[in-house]
Design a protein around this motif. Structure first.
Motif, PDB file in Angstrom:
ATOM      1  N   VAL A  34       0.842  -1.188   0.000  1.00 36.87           N
ATOM      2  CA  VAL A  34       0.000   0.000   0.000  1.00 36.87           C
ATOM      3  C   VAL A  34       0.883   1.244   0.000  1.00 36.87           C
ATOM      4  O   VAL A  34       1.892   1.317   0.699  1.00 36.87           O
ATOM      5  N   ARG A  42      -8.010   7.788   1.562  1.00 35.67           N
ATOM      6  CA  ARG A  42      -8.798   6.590   1.272  1.00 35.67           C
ATOM      7  C   ARG A  42     -10.030   6.588   2.167  1.00 35.67           C
ATOM      8  O   ARG A  42      -9.930   6.401   3.380  1.00 35.67           O
ATOM      9  N   TYR A 103      -4.279  -0.852   7.078  1.00 36.83           N
ATOM     10  CA  TYR A 103      -4.567  -0.910   5.650  1.00 36.83           C
ATOM     11  C   TYR A 103      -4.488   0.442   4.959  1.00 36.83           C
ATOM     12  O   TYR A 103      -4.699   0.525   3.750  1.00 36.83           O
ATOM     13  N   MET A 336     -14.233  -0.940   1.013  1.00 35.37           N
ATOM     14  CA  MET A 336     -13.498  -2.159   1.334  1.00 35.37           C
ATOM     15  C   MET A 336     -14.419  -3.326   1.661  1.00 35.37           C
ATOM     16  O   MET A 336     -14.168  -4.450   1.298  1.00 35.37           O
ATOM     17  N   SER A 344      -4.645  -6.075   2.061  1.00 34.86           N
ATOM     18  CA  SER A 344      -3.712  -5.036   1.630  1.00 34.86           C
ATOM     19  C   SER A 344      -3.365  -5.205   0.160  1.00 34.86           C
ATOM     20  O   SER A 344      -3.105  -4.216  -0.541  1.00 34.86           O
ATOM     21  N   LEU A 347      -5.985  -3.285  -1.724  1.00 32.48           N
ATOM     22  CA  LEU A 347      -5.761  -1.845  -1.658  1.00 32.48           C
ATOM     23  C   LEU A 347      -4.639  -1.420  -2.584  1.00 32.48           C
ATOM     24  O   LEU A 347      -4.702  -0.367  -3.226  1.00 32.48           O
TER      25      LEU A 347
END
Length: 378
Positions: A34, A42, A103, A336, A344, A347
């Motif tokens: 990430v 985010r 995350y 999510m 992860s 992402l």
């Protein structure tokens, strides 16, 4: 970590095997770490939570044998039997924030998870919705930079729903409303529930229709498909198309609807919906004998003017790009689906998706700020 149906966690070997499968079938493979210095915030827009009194009310009704044959009420019992899942769902504080930091999630939009307040005894639904909204507002006020929330309501109580939506979106400062699709087999496109749609438009409050198991969904259960593999998307599909063909968006043109999981595949069918519109348009007798409704526009118009979608559970670049193309980049929002689905790797796919920097910031941040009237970030 991926949460399995039994509440356990998938190990590293399982993830490696899954990545191999994803690559073989043409899905976007993991794209690395990430980006901790991404030029956008985010904002995850379909993040589930619940609270003990609601779980108890659901279980009491289920175990009493007095409830209807409702697969979504049965689903409440299944979720209640998963202690790890319940621990994550019921934490709307520091533990959840720690996972967000892990995350790289800057803000979560909290949605009271399926099946919500609409499966408990009808006499209890609105009171539990009020309690839910008070709890959500408390967390949002304590961590204003990390949490926002949508208001719960029980549409079986139309007057109580209107009052609670007004209270939650004005006095409490919540950011819209969430409904876990059908409520014991009823849908918002039926005339009795029109005051709720009127109130949502007047409040400028976006409505998020989140999936639940289909009513009387034994044919789904018999095939293992009552959840995300079939029943969930199909029920939201019915609810969304029902609202369109009821004329709700013609009567309330500023009404805003959000649906998750890449629009439950509905954007893929816009061409066919327009082609087949005459199958339901202008025909009397639907919804218990109602007069004919003739839409002002093609079905696709409403997807480009009244409907937004989130990516929850679908971190797949081709699908994201397709939906941004057919609906417009301003109508697709990142989600999510915590704690049901989290990765992860997923992402990192968003960080590396092949779209412009402007559209990426819209996807991850500014679309959510606009649709849900969230605080603006730099």
């Amino acid at each position: 970590m991926t949460l399995l149906p039994d509440g356990s966690e998938k190990g590293l070997r399982g993830h490696a095997e899954e990545r191999g499968i994803r690559t073989r079938i043409g899905m976007a493979p993991p794209a690395g770490e990430v980006d901790r210095n991404a030029p956008y915030k985010r904002i995850a827009t379909e993040e589930a939570w619940t609270f003990p009194d609601l779980v108890k009310a659901q279980l009491d009704y289920l175990e009493s044998g007095e409830g209807p044959d409702d697969a979504s009420l049965g689903m409440a019992g299944m979720f209640a039997s998963m202690p790890k899942l319940q621990g994550m769902l019921q934490d709307i504080g520091e533990g959840r924030i720690a996972h967000m930091d892990e995350y790289g999630i800057d803000r979560q939009l909290l949605l009271l998870t399926s099946p919500g307040v609409q499966v408990v005894r009808e006499s209890e639904g609105t009171a539990l919705a009020r309690q839910a909204n008070d709890l959500a507002a408390e967390s949002c006020n304590r961590w204003p930079d990390r949490f926002s929330a949508l208001a719960a309501f029980d549409p079986r109580d139309v007057k109580g729903s209107v009052q609670e939506l007004e209270r939650a979106n004005t006095t409490l400062g919540l950011n819209g409303a969430v409904l876990n699709s059908h409520f014991q087999g009823r849908y918002l496109d039926e005339p009795a529930y029109e005051p709720i749609l009127e109130a949502l438009e007047a409040l400028d409050a976006a409505l998020y229709i989140h999936p639940t198991a289909p009513y009387n969904g034994q044919h789904y259960k018999d095939r293992g498909l009552f959840g995300a593999l079939g029943g969930f998307p199909h029920d939201v599909w019915l609810h969304t198309m029902g609202l369109i063909f009821s004329g709700a968006f013609d009567k309330y043109p500023k009404l805003r609807l959000v649906i998750g999981h890449m629009g439950e595949c509905l954007p893929l069918h816009l061409y066919r919906f327009d082609w087949m519109q005459s199958n339901a348009d202008g025909i009397p007798g639907f919804r218990g004998g109602q007069p004919a409704v003739t839409l002002k526009y093609p079905v696709s118009h409403y997807f480009r003017n009244n409907i937004w979608i989130t990516t929850s559970g679908v971190g797949w670049e081709p699908a994201i790009k397709f939906c941004m193309d057919v609906m417009g980049p301003e109508r697709v929002l990142y989600a999510m689906d915590y704690p049901y689905q989290q990765s992860s790797d997923e992402l990192a796919v968003y960080d590396n998706i092949g779209i412009s920097a402007e559209h990426k910031k819209m996807l991850m941040q500014t679309n959510a700020e606009n649709v849900f009237r969230l605080p603006k970030s730099v």
